[in-house]
Design an enzyme around this catalytic site. Structure first.
Site, PDB file in Angstrom:
ATOM      1  N   GLN A 138     -68.252-111.548   9.328  1.00 16.69           N
ATOM      2  CA  GLN A 138     -69.008-112.750   9.733  1.00 16.69           C
ATOM      3  C   GLN A 138     -70.515-112.732   8.871  1.00 16.69           C
ATOM      4  OE1 GLN A 138     -71.192-111.292  13.749  1.00 16.69           O
ATOM      5  NE2 GLN A 138     -68.996-111.167  13.618  1.00 16.69           N
ATOM      6  N   HIS A 140     -74.611-114.843   8.944  1.00 17.38           N
ATOM      7  CA  HIS A 140     -75.508-115.860   9.919  1.00 17.38           C
ATOM      8  C   HIS A 140     -76.285-116.484   8.927  1.00 17.38           C
ATOM      9  CE1 HIS A 140     -74.043-113.155  13.012  1.00 17.38           C
ATOM     10  NE2 HIS A 140     -74.570-112.259  12.542  1.00 17.38           N
ATOM     11  N   GLU A 157     -81.038-109.233  11.543  1.00 16.47           N
ATOM     12  CA  GLU A 157     -80.693-108.114  12.481  1.00 16.47           C
ATOM     13  C   GLU A 157     -80.772-106.850  12.079  1.00 16.47           C
ATOM     14  OE1 GLU A 157     -76.282-108.153  13.949  1.00 16.47           O
ATOM     15  OE2 GLU A 157     -76.022-109.817  12.345  1.00 16.47           O
ATOM     16  N   HIS A 215     -70.858-109.254   6.813  1.00 22.21           N
ATOM     17  CA  HIS A 215     -70.923-107.884   7.293  1.00 22.21           C
ATOM     18  C   HIS A 215     -69.873-107.744   8.536  1.00 22.21           C
ATOM     19  CE1 HIS A 215     -73.499-110.430   9.789  1.00 22.21           C
ATOM     20  NE2 HIS A 215     -73.191-109.753  10.956  1.00 22.21           N
ATOM     21  N   ARG A 235     -67.520-116.824  11.382  1.00 13.57           N
ATOM     22  CA  ARG A 235     -66.310-115.837  11.294  1.00 13.57           C
ATOM     23  C   ARG A 235     -65.896-116.130   9.819  1.00 13.57           C
ATOM     24  NH1 ARG A 235     -64.845-116.937  16.397  1.00 13.57           N
ATOM     25  NH2 ARG A 235     -65.544-115.666  18.010  1.00 13.57           N
TER      26      ARG A 235
END
Length: 354
Positions: A138, A140, A157, A215, A235
């Site tokens: 996936q 972001h 993150e 990642h 995804r």
């Protein structure tokens, strides 16, 4: 104390003097008299108006989750695989002190400066992850890309590995130079896994994952994830599981070069700094007794790995239960953490507080 104007009566004047003496003696009794006050010697100006709050986790079913959680948590119902415990969701409920029953969203709205919130709500989402199977490959978006979509923020993150089986690994970026067109072809051919860069991990490792990095997290580990408060996930590949993919939107925000990867800890005065980014700072305390936390002007969140830990301030002591978050608002109050074991501190950087 201003008792009146120049023509105040003698009775009123002596009443004011008496009230002033009583008030002063009260400060000596209850510990508000300057250097004589409290556990850490704080003045009344420095006393917390909110203080530390303990948050109740929220558990999320995931197809890749486990049927037996770490001993910190209640075990799930049979047949319900739990993949995540959300520790600072806005719907998490305070279960300590006078704010018991209030949601984190309500607290952030009521005390925006202390909780680092504001118009966009609470800034950081902390989770524990329990992958029994591979998570999807996936990506972001970053903040600017997210705002174009009408979202408050993107999602950078990091993952702190709490435990890991032998051979556990994560995927961050690509193992060799590749174009986005070639990534699309690999997705269509079912070969995307072969293009990823895999990083072996063990307990105590910190992996930083900036927005735009393709990642995936592998099985056989327990991870403490800190992220911008965003649930935007695209995804790209899901190993044939029956869940929707977001190839076009995902590739639109993907980067083939990344800053993601293992971060070496830096030893500081009494703790190790695991990562410092524009969005969060993550530190590790290895406790055997008492340690001062510092960072009194910044919001902090503490995660403990052992029962018997506690957080102390001039206002008293709060338990830091294993697997949960105790949130320390940005109030200029000094805290100590006590006990035996490992404590992870997540803080909001000072430059992000405005």
């Amino acid at each position: 104390m201003l008792c009146g104007l120049l023509l105040v009566s003698e009775v009123s004047r002596w009443r004011c003097v008496a009230e002033g003496v009583v008030a002063y003696l009260g400060t000596l009794r209850d510990g508000r008299g300057g250097a004589r006050g409290g556990l850490l010697g704080m003045s009344s100006v420095e006393k917390s108006k909110v203080g530390p709050v303990s948050l109740r986790p929220i558990f999320q079913e995931r197809v890749w989750g486990v049927e037996r959680l770490p001993e910190w948590y209640p075990q799930p119902a049979v047949g319900k695989p739990i993949g995540e415990a959300w520790l600072t969701a806005e719907t998490c409920v305070v279960d300590s002190r006078e704010f018991e029953g209030s949601s984190l969203a309500e607290m952030a709205k009521r005390f925006p400066e202390e909780f680092g919130g504001g118009a966009d709500g609470f800034p950081l989402l902390i989770k524990t992850l329990f992958p029994r199977e591979k998570l999807s490959v996936q990506v972001h978006p970053n903040d600017a890309e997210a705002r174009v979509l009408g979202e408050a923020r993107g999602k950078t993150e990091c993952w702190y590995v709490l435990s890991a089986e032998e051979g556990a690994s994560v995927a961050v970026g690509f193992r060799e130079e590749i174009s986005l067109d070639e990534v699309r072809v690999a997705i269509e051919d079912g070969a995307l896994e072969d293009k990823l860069r895999y990083v072996p991990v063990r307990a105590g490792d910190l992996v930083y994952v900036d927005a735009g990095t393709v990642h995936a997290i592998g099985p056989g580990m327990v991870v403490l994830e800190t992220q911008e408060y965003s649930d935007i996930t695209y995804r790209l590949y899901d190993y044939g599981r029956d869940r929707p993919l977001h190839v076009d939107t995902g590739l639109a925000v993907s980067r083939v070069k990344t800053e993601a990867g293992l971060i070496a800890p830096v030893e500081m005065d009494g703790f190790a700094r695991l990562v410092a980014s524009d969005y969060f700072v993550v530190d590790r305390f290895s406790l055997s007794g008492t340690s001062a936390l510092g960072m009194s002007g910044q919001m902090q969140m503490l995660f403990g790995t052992e029962d018997g830990l506690s957080v102390a301030s001039d206002g008293g002591v709060v338990k830091l239960e294993a697997g949960r978050i105790v949130l320390l608002p940005a109030e200029g109050v000094e805290y100590e953490v006590r006990g035996e074991g490992e404590v992870i501190r997540i803080a909001q950087p000072e430059r992000r507080l405005a």
